[in-house]
Design an enzyme around this catalytic site. Structure first.
Site, PDB file in Angstrom:
ATOM      1  N   HIS A 292      59.758   6.098  68.199  1.00 32.71           N
ATOM      2  CA  HIS A 292      58.473   5.462  67.915  1.00 32.71           C
ATOM      3  C   HIS A 292      57.660   5.215  69.194  1.00 32.71           C
ATOM      4  CE1 HIS A 292      60.537   4.796  64.158  1.00 32.71           C
ATOM      5  NE2 HIS A 292      59.423   4.363  63.606  1.00 32.71           N
TER       6      HIS A 292
ATOM      7  N   GLU B 249      52.377  11.712  55.171  1.00 29.88           N
ATOM      8  CA  GLU B 249      51.410  12.154  56.176  1.00 29.88           C
ATOM      9  C   GLU B 249      50.895  13.564  55.906  1.00 29.88           C
ATOM     10  OE1 GLU B 249      54.201  10.580  56.833  1.00 29.88           O
ATOM     11  OE2 GLU B 249      53.566   8.743  57.847  1.00 29.88           O
TER      12      GLU B 249
END
Length: 330
Positions: A129, A60
């Protein structure tokens, strides 16, 4: 006016902007061949090719940094980070570079990029998450942060975000992807930083955004049968924050409840409450109340996860408490 899903509205908008402007490119993990974890980029690799729809490594920080560089050289990248939670890997690039470059270089180099963050709880994805970290980004000058609640706003705000010369954080709550609504044909460009009164009322204002708007509208319809008139303000944009619209609403109704999916402490609700103290204090008949997630890492177990997230019953209970405390007569 055609009806479409939130997911399809995003896909249609990406296709329209890729067609309109050759400088628009997409980057992200599995957005090409796999068509995205949530199929938002379905069909776009085949239509526009790998030069403009680029699969990236699971890195990322690297591909957000690459997008920043591309934006500085005139491209308009739209980055998909698989989940908001993974954005923490790239937070240095987002906060220390994307947000600051324009100011640090004396306004010579804009960074016109969008970072899309699917996120939120309710999908049994467990604690790491399922987070709502919007306040982390809404805190940072140099970023814009939007959180559409409807398919129509998904289209209009994503179009505006791609065309904006500032870096825009685009929040997509997972629970909204399959929701449907009317979406106007043709070009629709929202004003980033402008909230909407999505239901008018006279007894109390609920201020919310994203999934909360769906809950608030459901609650308002339920309470109407009891003679309670709730006004709902959808913030749509968390930075800039349209303080004038929600303060004007509360000056009309004299009562306010803030609904958010994030944790209560130091959250969006705290910012709104402080803004109401500055902009509507003399009009309030009761303290501003907040409805938010439990202050725990979100559990995986379905029953515990549902218990931790705010829902319509929580909002109804707090609204009734506010009205009862002010001797509201139905």
């Amino acid at each position: 006016m055609p009806t479409t899903s939130y997911r399809q509205a995003l896909n249609d908008t990406l296709r329209a902007e890729l067609t309109r402007d050759e400088n628009v490119i997409l980057l992200g993990e599995e957005i090409g061949i796999f068509e995205g974890s949530y199929k938002i980029t379905a069909g776009l690799l085949k239509e526009f090719g790998p030069e403009r729809v680029r699969d990236t490594p699971i890195a990322e920080e690297g591909f957000v940094g690459a997008a920043i560089g591309a934006a500085m050289l005139g491209m308009r990248p739209v980055v998909e980070i698989m989940t908001l939670n993974f954005s923490l890997i790239a937070i240095d690039q987002i906060v220390n570079h994307a947000a600051k470059i324009y100011g640090m270089f004396g306004g010579q180099t804009p960074v016109p990029m969008v970072i899309r963050f699917p996120g939120g709880g309710g999908q049994q994805l467990a604690a790491t998450h399922s987070q709502n970290l919007e306040v982390w980004y809404a805190h940072v000058p140099g970023l814009k942060v939007v959180a559409p609640a409807t398919p129509a706003d998904a289209k209009a705000l994503l179009t505006a975000a791609i065309r904006d010369d500032d870096p825009v954080i685009f929040l997509e709550n997972l629970s909204l992807y399959n929701t449907k609504g009317e979406v106007p044909d043709g070009e629709q460009v929202a004003e980033i930083g402008k909230a909407a009164v999505v239901k008018e009322g006279s007894d109390l204002t609920v201020i919310t955004y994203s999934r909360g708007t769906v809950i608030a509208l459901e609650t308002a319809r339920q309470l109407e049968d009891e003679g309670i008139s709730v006004e709902v303000v959808d913030l749509r944009s968390l930075r800039p924050l349209d303080r004038e619209t929600f303060c004007a609403s509360v000056r009309k109704t004299s009562r306010a409840v803030v609904l958010e999916d994030d944790w209560l402490s130091y959250g969006i609700g705290a910012e709104i409450s402080a803004s109401l103290m500055e902009g509507a204090f003399d009009y309030l008949d009761a303290p501003v109340r907040r409805v938010a997630a439990a202050e725990v890492p979100l559990p995986y177990a379905k029953a515990l996860e549902l218990a931790a997230l705010p829902d319509a019953s929580d909002l109804v209970r707090v609204i009734r408490e506010v009205l009862d405390d002010t001797s509201f007569s139905r």
